[in-house]
Design a protein around this motif. Structure first.
Motif, PDB file in Angstrom:
ATOM      1  N   THR A  34     -26.569  -1.529  14.025  1.00 45.32           N
ATOM      2  CA  THR A  34     -26.759  -2.047  15.377  1.00 45.32           C
ATOM      3  C   THR A  34     -28.151  -1.735  15.888  1.00 45.32           C
ATOM      4  OG1 THR A  34     -24.396  -1.675  15.767  1.00 45.32           O
ATOM      5  CG2 THR A  34     -25.757  -2.169  17.684  1.00 45.32           C
ATOM      6  N   LEU A  35     -28.644  -0.549  15.575  1.00 44.42           N
ATOM      7  CA  LEU A  35     -30.012  -0.187  15.968  1.00 44.42           C
ATOM      8  C   LEU A  35     -31.014  -1.172  15.363  1.00 44.42           C
ATOM      9  CD1 LEU A  35     -31.468   3.404  16.016  1.00 44.42           C
ATOM     10  CD2 LEU A  35     -32.815   1.495  15.177  1.00 44.42           C
ATOM     11  N   ILE A  36     -30.871  -1.465  14.082  1.00 45.48           N
ATOM     12  CA  ILE A  36     -31.767  -2.408  13.404  1.00 45.48           C
ATOM     13  C   ILE A  36     -31.712  -3.780  14.075  1.00 45.48           C
ATOM     14  CG2 ILE A  36     -32.086  -3.717  11.257  1.00 45.48           C
ATOM     15  CD1 ILE A  36     -31.159  -1.187   9.755  1.00 45.48           C
ATOM     16  N   PHE A  37     -30.513  -4.253  14.348  1.00 46.68           N
ATOM     17  CA  PHE A  37     -30.330  -5.579  14.914  1.00 46.68           C
ATOM     18  C   PHE A  37     -30.911  -5.680  16.321  1.00 46.68           C
ATOM     19  CE2 PHE A  37     -27.216  -8.496  17.176  1.00 46.68           C
ATOM     20  CZ  PHE A  37     -27.901  -9.656  16.821  1.00 46.68           C
ATOM     21  N   VAL A  38     -30.578  -4.715  17.168  1.00 49.83           N
ATOM     22  CA  VAL A  38     -31.046  -4.765  18.554  1.00 49.83           C
ATOM     23  C   VAL A  38     -32.560  -4.560  18.616  1.00 49.83           C
ATOM     24  CG1 VAL A  38     -30.898  -3.665  20.829  1.00 49.83           C
ATOM     25  CG2 VAL A  38     -28.826  -4.053  19.492  1.00 49.83           C
ATOM     26  N   PHE A  39     -33.094  -3.682  17.797  1.00 51.23           N
ATOM     27  CA  PHE A  39     -34.540  -3.460  17.791  1.00 51.23           C
ATOM     28  C   PHE A  39     -35.271  -4.748  17.434  1.00 51.23           C
ATOM     29  CE2 PHE A  39     -38.654  -2.045  16.318  1.00 51.23           C
ATOM     30  CZ  PHE A  39     -38.966  -0.985  17.156  1.00 51.23           C
ATOM     31  N   ALA A  40     -34.780  -5.458  16.421  1.00 51.18           N
ATOM     32  CA  ALA A  40     -35.421  -6.717  16.016  1.00 51.18           C
ATOM     33  C   ALA A  40     -35.248  -7.792  17.077  1.00 51.18           C
ATOM     34  CB  ALA A  40     -34.850  -7.187  14.680  1.00 51.18           C
ATOM     35  N   GLY A  41     -34.030  -7.932  17.611  1.00 55.49           N
ATOM     36  CA  GLY A  41     -33.772  -8.984  18.586  1.00 55.49           C
ATOM     37  C   GLY A  41     -34.500  -8.765  19.895  1.00 55.49           C
ATOM     38  N   GLN A  42     -34.328  -7.582  20.481  1.00 54.38           N
ATOM     39  CA  GLN A  42     -35.016  -7.267  21.729  1.00 54.38           C
ATOM     40  C   GLN A  42     -36.528  -7.216  21.522  1.00 54.38           C
ATOM     41  OE1 GLN A  42     -34.623  -6.216  25.148  1.00 54.38           O
ATOM     42  NE2 GLN A  42     -32.752  -7.419  25.007  1.00 54.38           N
ATOM     43  N   GLY A  43     -36.942  -6.639  20.413  1.00 54.05           N
ATOM     44  CA  GLY A  43     -38.372  -6.519  20.144  1.00 54.05           C
ATOM     45  C   GLY A  43     -39.052  -7.861  20.021  1.00 54.05           C
ATOM     46  N   SER A  44     -38.358  -8.841  19.427  1.00 53.37           N
ATOM     47  CA  SER A  44     -38.961 -10.172  19.288  1.00 53.37           C
ATOM     48  C   SER A  44     -39.215 -10.801  20.650  1.00 53.37           C
ATOM     49  CB  SER A  44     -38.058 -11.080  18.450  1.00 53.37           C
ATOM     50  OG  SER A  44     -36.878 -11.418  19.161  1.00 53.37           O
ATOM     51  N   GLY A  45     -38.275 -10.622  21.576  1.00 49.46           N
ATOM     52  CA  GLY A  45     -38.456 -11.155  22.928  1.00 49.46           C
ATOM     53  C   GLY A  45     -39.598 -10.483  23.657  1.00 49.46           C
ATOM     54  N   MET A  46     -39.702  -9.157  23.502  1.00 49.06           N
ATOM     55  CA  MET A  46     -40.776  -8.415  24.148  1.00 49.06           C
ATOM     56  C   MET A  46     -42.133  -8.802  23.565  1.00 49.06           C
ATOM     57  SD  MET A  46     -38.735  -4.786  24.224  1.00 49.06           S
ATOM     58  CE  MET A  46     -40.003  -3.777  24.979  1.00 49.06           C
ATOM     59  N   ALA A  47     -42.177  -8.992  22.245  1.00 45.73           N
ATOM     60  CA  ALA A  47     -43.432  -9.386  21.601  1.00 45.73           C
ATOM     61  C   ALA A  47     -43.862 -10.777  22.054  1.00 45.73           C
ATOM     62  CB  ALA A  47     -43.267  -9.343  20.080  1.00 45.73           C
ATOM     63  N   PHE A  48     -42.904 -11.701  22.137  1.00 44.86           N
ATOM     64  CA  PHE A  48     -43.234 -13.065  22.570  1.00 44.86           C
ATOM     65  C   PHE A  48     -43.742 -13.060  24.009  1.00 44.86           C
ATOM     66  CE2 PHE A  48     -42.634 -17.427  23.858  1.00 44.86           C
ATOM     67  CZ  PHE A  48     -42.956 -18.142  22.712  1.00 44.86           C
ATOM     68  N   THR A  49     -43.095 -12.270  24.850  1.00 46.43           N
ATOM     69  CA  THR A  49     -43.534 -12.167  26.249  1.00 46.43           C
ATOM     70  C   THR A  49     -44.966 -11.634  26.340  1.00 46.43           C
ATOM     71  OG1 THR A  49     -41.270 -11.801  27.006  1.00 46.43           O
ATOM     72  CG2 THR A  49     -43.015 -11.118  28.483  1.00 46.43           C
ATOM     73  N   LYS A  50     -45.269 -10.624  25.526  1.00 43.55           N
ATOM     74  CA  LYS A  50     -46.617 -10.039  25.538  1.00 43.55           C
ATOM     75  C   LYS A  50     -47.652 -11.043  25.053  1.00 43.55           C
ATOM     76  CE  LYS A  50     -49.272  -6.136  23.654  1.00 43.55           C
ATOM     77  NZ  LYS A  50     -49.791  -5.673  24.950  1.00 43.55           N
ATOM     78  N   LEU A  51     -47.329 -11.779  23.995  1.00 38.31           N
ATOM     79  CA  LEU A  51     -48.288 -12.717  23.417  1.00 38.31           C
ATOM     80  C   LEU A  51     -48.522 -13.947  24.278  1.00 38.31           C
ATOM     81  CD1 LEU A  51     -47.156 -12.587  19.669  1.00 38.31           C
ATOM     82  CD2 LEU A  51     -49.250 -11.633  20.640  1.00 38.31           C
ATOM     83  N   THR A  52     -47.524 -14.291  25.092  1.00 34.95           N
ATOM     84  CA  THR A  52     -47.627 -15.526  25.876  1.00 34.95           C
ATOM     85  C   THR A  52     -47.775 -15.262  27.367  1.00 34.95           C
ATOM     86  OG1 THR A  52     -45.217 -15.664  26.014  1.00 34.95           O
ATOM     87  CG2 THR A  52     -46.284 -16.844  24.200  1.00 34.95           C
TER      88      THR A  52
END
Length: 255
Positions: A34-52
């Motif tokens: 679950t840690l792996i899954f949530v880190f990837a899922g939440q992290g992708s949203g945070m990264a996209f927000t930062k980049l855009t």
């Protein structure tokens, strides 16, 4: 509903379902997956927000979220499958319990492990991104709580039905890696369908971690009630229609 359906539901013995070394390994596997899954899922949203510059709520952001969650869940299910069954989701665990494939005691500790894994993933993201927001799930504009509830029920029904068809059904045959791929794909597809309306959680743990870290509990009950109802319905329908009296308990190594 057939009588033997209810007879398969069990509480379990504490010594076997909680204290046994195999059970402890299963709880650890659920925590890490679950840690792996949530880190990837939440992290992708945070990264996209930062980049855009905050444009995560765009078509491209939705596609990015769908891909990240599909890939992340495929990995999370695969790495946990041989130890805990790779539930990675309280709705999946609840569906397994309703269908008599996991005991109540083990199911409760699975859910605790999943919730802890999600919270730790969000805390790690908060720290490693320098304090960026781990946004909680929220209903879209003009989406009522009842609209959102139905969306989460239907999406989670599809997810848990897929889990039953590819991983739980004793007649599934040797489909190997297809199960985690199919489970990842249905989550990605549901995010494309429901992401703009509810965020497409389908998983109380995925919603719980960000809610704890951001301390935003608005409409949080929707992200528990919807997935649990949808997961329970999928389990009951699949068990009754396609497994029925021919049901054979799965080995603990699978579920």
């Amino acid at each position: 509903m057939p009588r033997n359906f209810f007879e398969r539901i069990a509480v379990g013995r504490y010594q076997d379902e909680v204290q046994h070394p195999g059970a402890i390994k299963a709880f650890a596997a659920e925590f890490i997956s679950t840690l792996i899954f949530v880190f990837a899922g939440q992290g992708s949203g945070m990264a996209f927000t930062k980049l855009t510059d905050g444009a995560a709520n765009s078509p491209a952001g939705l596609v990015a979220a769908a891909l990240a969650h599909a890939f992340g869940l495929f990995v999370a299910v695969s790495v946990g499958a041989n130890i805990s069954g790779g539930h990675v989701n309280p709705a999946v665990t609840f569906g397994a319990f309703v269908g008599g494939n996991i005991t109540l005691l083990r199911g409760i500790f699975y859910i605790i492990a999943q919730l802890l894994g999600s919270v730790v993933a969000c805390v790690l993201l908060l720290f490693s991104t320098g304090g960026l927001t781990t946004a909680g799930f929220a209903l879209g504009a003009e989406v009522s709580v009842w609209n959102g509830l139905v969306f989460e029920i239907v999406m989670t029904f599809g997810l848990v039905y897929t889990v039953y068809a590819t991983a739980v059904d004793p007649k599934k045959g040797d489909i190997g890696i297809i199960a985690p791929i199919a489970i990842g794909f249905i989550v990605g597809a549901n995010i494309l369908a429901g992401g703009a309306f509810t965020g497409a959680s389908m998983n109380p743990a995925v919603a719980f971690g960000p809610a704890v870290v951001s301390w935003d509990w608005a409409n949080h009950w929707v992200y528990w009630a919807g997935p649990l109802v949808g997961g329970g319905l999928a389990a009951v329908i699949y068990e009754l229609l396609f497994i029925g009296r021919s049901h054979e308990p799965l080995p603990q190594s699978e579920f």
